[in-house]
Design a protein around this motif. Structure first.
Motif, PDB file in Angstrom:
ATOM      1  N   CYS A  30       0.817  -1.228   0.000  1.00  0.00           N
ATOM      2  CA  CYS A  30       0.000   0.000   0.000  1.00  0.00           C
ATOM      3  C   CYS A  30       0.845   1.270   0.000  1.00  0.00           C
ATOM      4  O   CYS A  30       0.494   2.260  -0.632  1.00  0.00           O
ATOM      5  N   LYS A  69     -10.283   1.271   5.698  1.00  0.00           N
ATOM      6  CA  LYS A  69      -9.520   0.552   4.680  1.00  0.00           C
ATOM      7  C   LYS A  69      -9.337   1.475   3.480  1.00  0.00           C
ATOM      8  O   LYS A  69     -10.217   2.283   3.191  1.00  0.00           O
ATOM      9  N   ALA A  73      -8.549  -1.242  -1.818  1.00  0.00           N
ATOM     10  CA  ALA A  73      -8.934  -2.588  -1.374  1.00  0.00           C
ATOM     11  C   ALA A  73     -10.258  -3.025  -1.998  1.00  0.00           C
ATOM     12  O   ALA A  73     -10.532  -4.221  -2.094  1.00  0.00           O
ATOM     13  N   GLU A  74     -11.050  -2.035  -2.435  1.00  0.00           N
ATOM     14  CA  GLU A  74     -12.397  -2.360  -2.937  1.00  0.00           C
ATOM     15  C   GLU A  74     -12.363  -3.278  -4.153  1.00  0.00           C
ATOM     16  O   GLU A  74     -13.209  -4.141  -4.297  1.00  0.00           O
ATOM     17  N   ASP A  75     -11.406  -3.071  -5.060  1.00  0.00           N
ATOM     18  CA  ASP A  75     -11.331  -3.940  -6.243  1.00  0.00           C
ATOM     19  C   ASP A  75     -10.115  -4.871  -6.189  1.00  0.00           C
ATOM     20  O   ASP A  75      -9.655  -5.370  -7.214  1.00  0.00           O
ATOM     21  N   GLY A  76      -9.583  -5.081  -5.002  1.00  0.00           N
ATOM     22  CA  GLY A  76      -8.488  -6.036  -4.837  1.00  0.00           C
ATOM     23  C   GLY A  76      -7.134  -5.542  -5.319  1.00  0.00           C
ATOM     24  O   GLY A  76      -6.187  -6.322  -5.410  1.00  0.00           O
ATOM     25  N   ASP A  80      -7.003  -6.197   1.554  1.00  0.00           N
ATOM     26  CA  ASP A  80      -8.256  -5.766   2.186  1.00  0.00           C
ATOM     27  C   ASP A  80      -8.052  -5.666   3.699  1.00  0.00           C
ATOM     28  O   ASP A  80      -8.595  -6.465   4.465  1.00  0.00           O
ATOM     29  N   SER A  82      -7.214  -2.882   7.225  1.00  0.00           N
ATOM     30  CA  SER A  82      -7.078  -1.533   7.781  1.00  0.00           C
ATOM     31  C   SER A  82      -5.760  -1.476   8.542  1.00  0.00           C
ATOM     32  O   SER A  82      -5.189  -2.516   8.890  1.00  0.00           O
TER      33      SER A  82
END
Ligand code: HEC
Ligand code: HEC
Length: 205
Positions: A30, A69, A73-76, A80, A82
């Protein structure tokens, strides 16, 4: 002092190095390999003061900061998780090692879009309300109030809203000033902090 250096070298070259590598690899998904993130709501952590990084990790572990989060993370596109989930299994020692590691790397301004006219207004608001603690226009890496200018824009906007809505604790003297601002003034500050530091750091990307 020499003893201390020797000890530090031993920790970094011994078992510590591979452990640090494994930990930092998790962060890289990230925050980027160098601590420079390409996601707008994930902060650049390279070059932030060591104490800021360590405190942030302690706070997330204790759920003292919001456990959101990232949008990636929503679409990988990123894990996923926090920050609270990431910090939960970590020891104080691991957090301190990571803080030292990222603090030693150069900060780089994010490649944000921003409105230059509003950023100018934001600078004026910054100078009269924030410069007293966030010196050099919020860009001093030695400043224990953290780096604001050149940070990823959605992260900075979230941070200011978290303080204003009481979801993140902060110094009383800061909260007083932040809470007195209008939504328009906060929006102008976001444009200013989204603008790159001048002169641009060599690691701009
Ligand atoms: C799943 C993505 C993800 C991973 C993996 C991740 N982070 Fe984060 N990190 C975030 C997000 C999102 C935020 C901002 C959260 C918020 O708004 O408070 C953040 C915030 C932070 C902050 C706060 C910075 C500040 O200025 O207060 C630090 C420090 C940090 N992360 C360090 C780390 C470290 C060290 C690791 C590896 C052990 C790591 N992160 C792994 C997504 C991630
Ligand atoms: C009395 C000193 C003080 C004043 C005035 C102040 N701040 Fe802060 N601010 C701090 C400190 C100290 C921190 C670091 C807190 C931490 O370690 O999490 C901080 C952190 C922040 C952060 C979070 C940075 C991060 O890395 O997550 C933002 C955003 C912020 N301040 C915005 C502002 C704005 C905008 C103003 C002016 C309206 C302001 N501050 C005025 C002391 C101050």
């Amino acid at each position: 002092m020499r003893m201390l250096c020797l000890l530090l070298m031993l920790t970094v070259t011994g078992a510590g190095a591979s452990e640090l590598g494994a930990l930092a690899k998790q962060c890289a998904a990230c925050h980027g390999v160098d601590g420079i993130s390409r996601w707008p709501d994930v902060p650049n952590i390279a070059g932030l003061p060591e104490v800021v990084i360590a405190n942030a990790l302690y706070d997330y572990r204790g759920h003292a900061r919001p456990c959101r989060k990232p949008v990636c993370a929503e679409d990988g596109a990123c894990p996923d998780l926090s920050m609270c989930e990431i910090a939960e299994p970590m020891t104080d020692g691991q957090m301190d090692t990571l803080a030292r590691f990222y603090a030693a790397r150069p900060f780089g301004s994010a490649a944000n879009e921003y409105d230059p006219r509003l950023a100018e207004q934001g600078l004026t608001i910054h100078n009269s309300n924030c410069e007293i603690c966030h010196t050099t226009g919020g860009s001093d890496p030695e400043d224990e109030a953290s780096i604001l200018r050149g940070q990823n824009r959605a992260y900075i906007a979230n941070a200011m809203n978290d303080y204003r809505s009481g979801k993140r604790l902060g110094e009383a003297a800061m909260l007083k000033r932040l809470n007195a601002l209008s939504a328009e003034e906060v929006a102008a500050l976001v444009e200013f902090y989204a603008s790159p530091q001048v002169p641009a750091p060599p690691t701009l990307r």
